[in-house]
Design an enzyme around this catalytic site. Structure first.
Site, PDB file in Angstrom:
ATOM      1  N   ASP A  71      29.200   3.388 -15.918  1.00 56.27           N
ATOM      2  CA  ASP A  71      28.346   3.471 -17.110  1.00 56.27           C
ATOM      3  C   ASP A  71      28.990   4.427 -18.098  1.00 56.27           C
ATOM      4  OD1 ASP A  71      25.051   2.768 -17.503  1.00 56.27           O
ATOM      5  OD2 ASP A  71      25.917   4.255 -18.863  1.00 56.27           O
ATOM      6  N   GLU A 118      18.666 -12.051 -12.307  1.00 59.79           N
ATOM      7  CA  GLU A 118      17.986 -11.141 -11.396  1.00 59.79           C
ATOM      8  C   GLU A 118      16.484 -11.294 -11.578  1.00 59.79           C
ATOM      9  OE1 GLU A 118      19.309  -8.921  -9.083  1.00 59.79           O
ATOM     10  OE2 GLU A 118      17.152  -8.910  -8.673  1.00 59.79           O
ATOM     11  N   CYS A 128      10.700  -6.083 -19.938  1.00 51.88           N
ATOM     12  CA  CYS A 128      11.152  -7.468 -19.731  1.00 51.88           C
ATOM     13  C   CYS A 128      10.268  -8.511 -20.396  1.00 51.88           C
ATOM     14  CB  CYS A 128      11.267  -7.750 -18.236  1.00 51.88           C
ATOM     15  SG  CYS A 128      12.382  -6.612 -17.414  1.00 51.88           S
ATOM     16  N   LYS A 131       9.894  -8.499 -24.438  1.00 50.86           N
ATOM     17  CA  LYS A 131      11.128  -8.760 -25.203  1.00 50.86           C
ATOM     18  C   LYS A 131      11.725 -10.123 -24.829  1.00 50.86           C
ATOM     19  CE  LYS A 131      15.029  -7.026 -22.514  1.00 50.86           C
ATOM     20  NZ  LYS A 131      15.627  -8.169 -21.882  1.00 50.86           N
TER      21      LYS A 131
HETATM   22  C1  UGA Z   1       9.041  -8.886 -14.531  1.00 48.78           C
HETATM   23  C2  UGA Z   1       9.075 -10.085 -13.590  1.00 48.78           C
HETATM   24  O1  UGA Z   1       7.865 -10.122 -12.804  1.00 48.78           O
HETATM   25  C3  UGA Z   1      10.294 -10.023 -12.666  1.00 48.78           C
HETATM   26  O2  UGA Z   1      10.359 -11.188 -11.844  1.00 48.78           O
HETATM   27  C4  UGA Z   1      11.564  -9.937 -13.535  1.00 48.78           C
HETATM   28  O3  UGA Z   1      12.734  -9.849 -12.738  1.00 48.78           O
HETATM   29  C5  UGA Z   1      11.459  -8.711 -14.423  1.00 48.78           C
HETATM   30  O4  UGA Z   1      10.281  -8.800 -15.257  1.00 48.78           O
HETATM   31  C6  UGA Z   1      12.704  -8.650 -15.266  1.00 48.78           C
HETATM   32  O5  UGA Z   1      12.884  -9.532 -16.110  1.00 48.78           O
HETATM   33  O6  UGA Z   1      13.550  -7.802 -15.023  1.00 48.78           O
HETATM   34  P1  UGA Z   1       8.300  -6.333 -14.238  1.00 48.78           P
HETATM   35  O7  UGA Z   1       8.600  -6.167 -15.691  1.00 48.78           O
HETATM   36  O8  UGA Z   1       8.767  -5.316 -13.266  1.00 48.78           O
HETATM   37  O9  UGA Z   1       8.876  -7.724 -13.709  1.00 48.78           O
HETATM   38  O10 UGA Z   1       6.710  -6.391 -14.144  1.00 48.78           O
HETATM   39  P2  UGA Z   1       5.594  -7.410 -13.643  1.00 48.78           P
HETATM   40  O11 UGA Z   1       5.183  -7.069 -12.278  1.00 48.78           O
HETATM   41  O12 UGA Z   1       5.980  -8.806 -13.923  1.00 48.78           O
HETATM   42  O13 UGA Z   1       4.400  -6.998 -14.625  1.00 48.78           O
HETATM   43  C7  UGA Z   1       4.552  -7.142 -16.033  1.00 48.78           C
HETATM   44  C8  UGA Z   1       3.309  -6.719 -16.754  1.00 48.78           C
HETATM   45  O14 UGA Z   1       2.272  -7.679 -16.562  1.00 48.78           O
HETATM   46  C9  UGA Z   1       2.709  -5.381 -16.346  1.00 48.78           C
HETATM   47  O15 UGA Z   1       2.374  -4.658 -17.509  1.00 48.78           O
HETATM   48  C10 UGA Z   1       1.484  -5.760 -15.555  1.00 48.78           C
HETATM   49  O16 UGA Z   1       0.485  -4.780 -15.601  1.00 48.78           O
HETATM   50  C11 UGA Z   1       1.056  -7.023 -16.252  1.00 48.78           C
HETATM   51  N1  UGA Z   1       0.231  -7.938 -15.439  1.00 48.78           N
HETATM   52  C12 UGA Z   1       0.729  -8.482 -14.303  1.00 48.78           C
HETATM   53  C13 UGA Z   1      -1.051  -8.264 -15.845  1.00 48.78           C
HETATM   54  O17 UGA Z   1      -1.544  -7.794 -16.893  1.00 48.78           O
HETATM   55  N2  UGA Z   1      -1.801  -9.118 -15.082  1.00 48.78           N
HETATM   56  C14 UGA Z   1      -1.332  -9.672 -13.944  1.00 48.78           C
HETATM   57  O18 UGA Z   1      -2.074 -10.456 -13.306  1.00 48.78           O
HETATM   58  C15 UGA Z   1      -0.039  -9.336 -13.538  1.00 48.78           C
END
Ligand code: UGA
Length: 437
Positions: free
Chosen positions: A30, A148, A264, A267
């Protein structure tokens, strides 16, 4: 295998550690010397459960080291590109300058037969362009795209034991060589019969954004139902349970609340829309703008509900905000609905005291004007309203009877529909959920 990982942010640091845990010989690279110094001591620059342990044991085993010098990538057979692709400042499109710079700086160190593997989330068409750049260098290296799918909070587990593998590879012998190398990298997942899709670049790139767009759509769908529930007296949580029993729909990602955030989903749907427009097919994913709009409206709804629940002018009220990270088990506040709600309430003149088990430091950097407390009781003391916006276990497990003795007015806005409404009401609280009577 000898592996280099270019970019040691969230994705790269986890990937480098996980590859070393799998037995590979890994160098993480990095340009940020502060980050590299911390990682070299086994100290991640962000909170991710289990990562520090994996980093330390991999460094101690001698299989993992970090460097700021791209020349240290020389000699590796597989080079993962794991740099960020943030939203551009002046548009919804993804900023590819870090991906381009990573590949450009790597090219002089590539040898015949090396494989460059893209992991970053990119607009469809990027891999083909980068492959040309690599071919033009005459190194004899080739490119694969291997998106990923890790979730923050489960990042190590998701990387070591992914639920699927996707390889975007060129046609012919080059593609077979790339597939063989990636099968060696992921030997343990392959042995565990993890589903594998070997495809072309464009499909692999699209799989990633389509998956995140689908998840965002599922969340905004249930939040749209919450909006209708709010004007019709229905209960969106029961609705989600009932439709979720249909296996074709499924209950996961149907939790209505303050909506999605993070580095993620927001954006990625915007970048996808921008790319589709560039390709002349904006109408195909125009609905993602609505998904974004529904999502942002839920933040406003939590703010409005809180303000209208106060028995006094907002500028004379104290509001306790529980949660700042975009989801539990993370210190990430990028596009966090929780932090946004706190900032908006402060902007309306409320005295806001916010707490979070991990995200206070990151929040303070972005919004020093807010008052933060690491003490949950102090946060709650004298509050005219409590707003729960990130469902950390310590907030879900709060005892409504005890908390009622701390606040001035027992009013709670459950921005994640995560509390037992009847228990809170029985303890004398005005309980306000989202999309619930
Ligand atoms: C997300 C995807 O789930 C991953 O599979 C992906 O690899 C990742 O983005 C990425 O592109 O790197 P992440 O951003 O860690 O993962 O978070 P999530 O668990 O998907 O949650 C995203 C948002 O949705 C959070 O703010 C969460 O609170 C919200 N959420 C989730 C809800 O409001 N309701 C739900 O039922 C589930």
């Amino acid at each position: 295998m000898k592996i280099s990982v270019i970019g040691c942010g969230y994705l790269g640091a986890v990937h480098a550690a996980a590859m070393a845990k799998l037995g590979h010989d890994v160098v993480g690279i990095d340009v940020d010397s502060g980050k590299i110094a911390r990682l070299s001591e086994g100290r991640p620059v962000f909170f991710e459960p289990g990562l520090a342990e994996v980093l330390i044991s991999a460094i101690e085993s001698g299989r993992l080291r970090f460097s700021t010098d791209i020349a240290d990538a020389a000699g590796a057979q597989v080079h993962f590109i794991a740099v960020g692709t943030p939203q551009k400042r002046d548009s919804h499109a993804a900023d590819l300058r870090y991906v381009d710079a990573a590949v450009q700086s790597l090219v002089p160190y590539l040898a015949e037969g090396d494989l460059v593997v893209g992991k970053s989330t990119v607009p469809v068409g990027t891999a083909a362009r980068l492959a040309e750049m690599i071919t033009a260098s005459g190194s004899g290296a080739s490119l694969a795209w291997n998106p990923e799918f890790l979730r923050e909070g489960f990042a190590v587990k998701d990387t070591v034991s992914p639920d699927r593998l996707v390889y975007g590879v060129p046609a012919g012998d080059e593609g077979e060589h790339a597939t063989a190398l990636l099968n060696e990298v992921y030997a343990s997942a392959i042995a565990a019969e993890t589903p594998l899709v070997v495809t072309d670049y464009a499909t692999a790139e699209l799989v990633k954004v389509a998956a995140n767009a689908f998840l965002a759509t599922k969340i905004s769908f249930i939040n749209a139902m919450a909006e209708i529930a709010e004007v019709s007296g229905a209960d969106v949580t029961q609705l989600a349970d009932a439709i979720g029993f249909d296996n074709r729909i499924g209950r996961r990602f149907l939790n209505a609340g303050v909506g999605f955030g993070g580095g993620c989903l927001p954006k990625d749907i915007r970048a996808f829309t921008a790319r589709a427009e560039e390709l002349g097919r904006g109408e195909s994913v125009a609905f993602l703008k609505e998904i974004d709009a529904i999502n942002l409206r839920r933040r406003q709804r939590v703010v409005d509900l809180t303000v209208s629940s106060l028995g006094r002018p907002v500028h004379t009220a104290k509001v306790a905000v529980l949660g700042l990270s975009f989801k539990p088990h993370s210190d990430d506040v990028r596009d966090s609905p929780a932090l946004d709600v706190a900032v908006q309430l402060r902007g309306l003149g409320a005295e806001v005291v916010a707490t979070d088990p991990q995200a206070i430091e990151n929040s303070r950097l972005r919004h020093p004007q807010l008052t933060y407390s690491t003490d949950l009781d102090e946060t709650l003391r004298g509050a005219d309203a409590v707003v729960l916006v990130t469902e950390w276990p310590e907030f879900r497990e709060l005892d409504p009877v005890r908390v009622a003795t701390l606040v001035r007015t027992p009013t709670i806005v459950d921005g994640r529909n995560t509390l037992d409404a009847s228990a809170w009401r029985a303890a004398g609280w005005t309980y306000l959920g989202l999309g619930r009577p």
